[in-house]
Design an enzyme around this catalytic site. Structure first.
Site, short mmCIF file in Angstrom:
data_model
loop_
_atom_site.label_atom_id
_atom_site.label_comp_id
_atom_site.label_asym_id
_atom_site.label_seq_id
_atom_site.Cartn_x
_atom_site.Cartn_y
_atom_site.Cartn_z
N ARG A 152 -8.88 -29.01 -37.35
CA ARG A 152 -7.54 -29.09 -37.96
C ARG A 152 -7.64 -29.75 -39.34
O ARG A 152 -6.94 -29.38 -40.26
CB ARG A 152 -6.57 -29.88 -37.05
CG ARG A 152 -5.24 -30.09 -37.72
CD ARG A 152 -4.06 -30.48 -36.84
NE ARG A 152 -4.39 -31.24 -35.67
CZ ARG A 152 -4.79 -32.52 -35.65
NH1 ARG A 152 -4.91 -33.19 -36.79
NH2 ARG A 152 -5.07 -33.13 -34.52
N TYR A 180 13.73 -14.69 -50.22
CA TYR A 180 13.12 -14.11 -49.01
C TYR A 180 13.88 -14.63 -47.78
O TYR A 180 14.10 -15.85 -47.66
CB TYR A 180 11.64 -14.50 -48.95
CG TYR A 180 10.96 -14.06 -47.69
CD1 TYR A 180 10.68 -12.72 -47.47
CD2 TYR A 180 10.61 -14.98 -46.70
CE1 TYR A 180 10.07 -12.31 -46.29
CE2 TYR A 180 9.99 -14.59 -45.54
CZ TYR A 180 9.73 -13.24 -45.34
OH TYR A 180 9.13 -12.85 -44.18
N ASP A 222 7.28 -19.03 -55.74
CA ASP A 222 6.74 -18.13 -54.72
C ASP A 222 6.24 -16.89 -55.47
O ASP A 222 7.03 -16.08 -55.96
CB ASP A 222 7.84 -17.79 -53.71
CG ASP A 222 7.37 -16.85 -52.60
OD1 ASP A 222 6.37 -16.13 -52.81
OD2 ASP A 222 8.02 -16.80 -51.54
N LYS A 254 0.31 -10.88 -47.61
CA LYS A 254 0.69 -9.69 -48.36
C LYS A 254 -0.47 -9.25 -49.26
O LYS A 254 -1.51 -8.86 -48.75
CB LYS A 254 1.98 -9.99 -49.13
CG LYS A 254 3.04 -10.77 -48.31
CD LYS A 254 3.63 -9.97 -47.17
CE LYS A 254 4.48 -10.82 -46.20
NZ LYS A 254 5.56 -11.59 -46.80
C1 PLP Z 1 6.40 -12.68 -46.36
C2 PLP Z 1 6.94 -13.62 -47.36
C3 PLP Z 1 7.06 -14.99 -47.09
C4 PLP Z 1 6.69 -15.58 -45.74
O1 PLP Z 1 5.33 -15.49 -45.49
P1 PLP Z 1 4.70 -15.29 -44.02
O2 PLP Z 1 3.26 -15.15 -44.30
O3 PLP Z 1 5.34 -14.08 -43.43
O4 PLP Z 1 5.06 -16.53 -43.25
C5 PLP Z 1 7.54 -15.81 -48.10
N1 PLP Z 1 7.92 -15.32 -49.30
C6 PLP Z 1 7.84 -14.00 -49.59
C7 PLP Z 1 8.26 -13.52 -50.93
C8 PLP Z 1 7.36 -13.11 -48.63
O5 PLP Z 1 7.29 -11.81 -48.92
#
Ligand code: PLP
Length: 379
Positions: A46, A98, A170, A195
């Protein structure tokens, strides 16, 4: 080192055990100690794991950051940042956020006394009117999901600096290939590495990149203390995905451009949201802060209601109807009933997420095939 080299070598060393070229998957929860406290820097997974360390070094390298911190999901990364705050603190964020981030802020953290404001980050006077001595964070997403709005990172960074706030971007939709917010004045960059970074729709992963020593120390503490750490197998998959990030992103952008222009010229399409189109509200800002315009776009079909929109999505074959984005395969989605279903209808329609809105994650297949697929769905 240039970006296309960093994706492959950034922060990476040949593993000392057997000189393996690929980072091994250290599938272990614990490490033998020679005597109490005498070890090779690893005690418990961890806290530290060599595969995760390699990934964190890669993350840092991609955003030209001093520190990278890996989490078991994008949301766990966001969760860690909000845990830097205390009851009474306030966050200013975008109303085109999001859905999962909105849910985390309002359904989890509001009850711990943290206040979130959602506004258009285009309008700097709106931000001014929300700023007060309790404001601690400006939270931006650019391009946004699913309206593909683009916010001026440098302008927001100036406001944030002037008010001694933590400015978080983000950067999931752009990926570090297109945009490096730290260089434009952001304090923390966040990625859903699920992503584009991992890129193959086979892993859920979160990342934070930053330069500030004090905040980094707190985030590593939260990573270990709260424990939302990714497993070594997932770290390996993400490292492997990152090696082709630059090649994939180039093709994502080329294909999205072709698809966006096809849709933009189609008589049945009302509006296309893609920052590379001159008609895009923030085309100039996108040109200034991004090196290309990305693989994500949304569009609206003229006079379609919810049922017609859903029928259109069902007719697509190459675009798979699915949540998520940024993988090699093309995906389509209906934000109003999928990613943004947790946002109240009134709230989401204010920011443009109507029932006729379709979101595409344009993959790296042949663009002609993707366009044919869309053509057929219009018939
Ligand atoms: C998918 C996404 C998230 C969340 O991420 P996870 O890996 O699904 O927890 C946050 N911000 C954006 C812009 C996203 O596309």
């Amino acid at each position: 080192m240039k970006f296309n080299t960093k994706t492959i070598h950034g922060g990476q060393k040949i593993d000392p055990a057997f000189n393996s070229v690929m980072q091994p998957i250290y599938q272990t929860s614990t490490y033998a100690q020679e005597s109490p406290g005498v070890n090779k820097g690893f005690e418990y997974s961890r806290t530290h794991n060599p595969t995760r360390t390699a990934l964190q070094n890669s993350f840092a390298s991609l955003e030209n950051a001093k520190y990278g911190v890996a989490f078991s999901s994008g949301l766990a990364a966001i969760d860690a940042i909000i845990k830097l705050l205390k009851p009474g603190d306030e966050v200013i964020s975008t109303n085109d956020l999001y859905g999962g981030t909105y849910r985390l802020f309002t359904k989890i953290f509001e009850k711990y006394g943290i206040k979130f404001h959602f506004t258009s980050l285009h309008n700097l006077t709106d931000i001014d009117s929300l700023l007060n001595e309790k404001t601690k964070v400006i939270w931006a997403e650019t391009p946004t999901n699913p309206m593909i709005n683009v916010f001026d990172i440098e302008k927001l960074a100036k406001i944030s600096k002037a008010n001694k706030l933590i400015f978080v971007v983000d950067n999931t939709f752009a990926s570090p290939y297109l945009q490096n917010p730290l260089e434009l004045g952001a304090d923390i960059v966040m990625h859903s590495a699920t992503k584009y970074l991992a890129g193959h729709s086979d892993v859920v992963m979160g990342a934070l990149m930053l330069n500030n020593d004090e905040i980094a120390e707190k985030l590593y503490f939260i990573q270990n203390a709260s424990g939302a750490v990714p497993g070594p197998q997932d770290c390996f998959l993400t490292l492997r995905g990152i090696k082709t990030l630059h090649v994939r992103m180039q093709r994502h952008c080329e294909n999205a451009s072709k698809v966006a222009h096809f849709l933009n010229n189609h008589s049945k399409v009302e509006k296309v949201y893609w920052p590379g189109l001159e008609s895009h509200l923030n085309h100039e800002v996108a040109k200034k802060q991004m090196s290309d315009f990305g693989g994500m776009l949304s569009f609206r079909i003229k006079d379609y209601n919810k049922n017609q929109t859903i029928k259109f999505l069902e007719k697509l074959h190459l675009f798979t109807l699915a949540e998520s984005l940024g993988g090699v395969e093309s995906l389509c989605g209906h934000p109003a009933s999928m990613t943004h279903a947790s946002i109240p209808k009134e709230e989401r329609e204010k920011s443009g997420v109507t029932d006729s809105l379709i979101r595409l994650s344009v993959g790296i297949e042949d663009a002609d095939d993707l366009i044919d697929d869309l053509k057929n769905a219009f018939l």
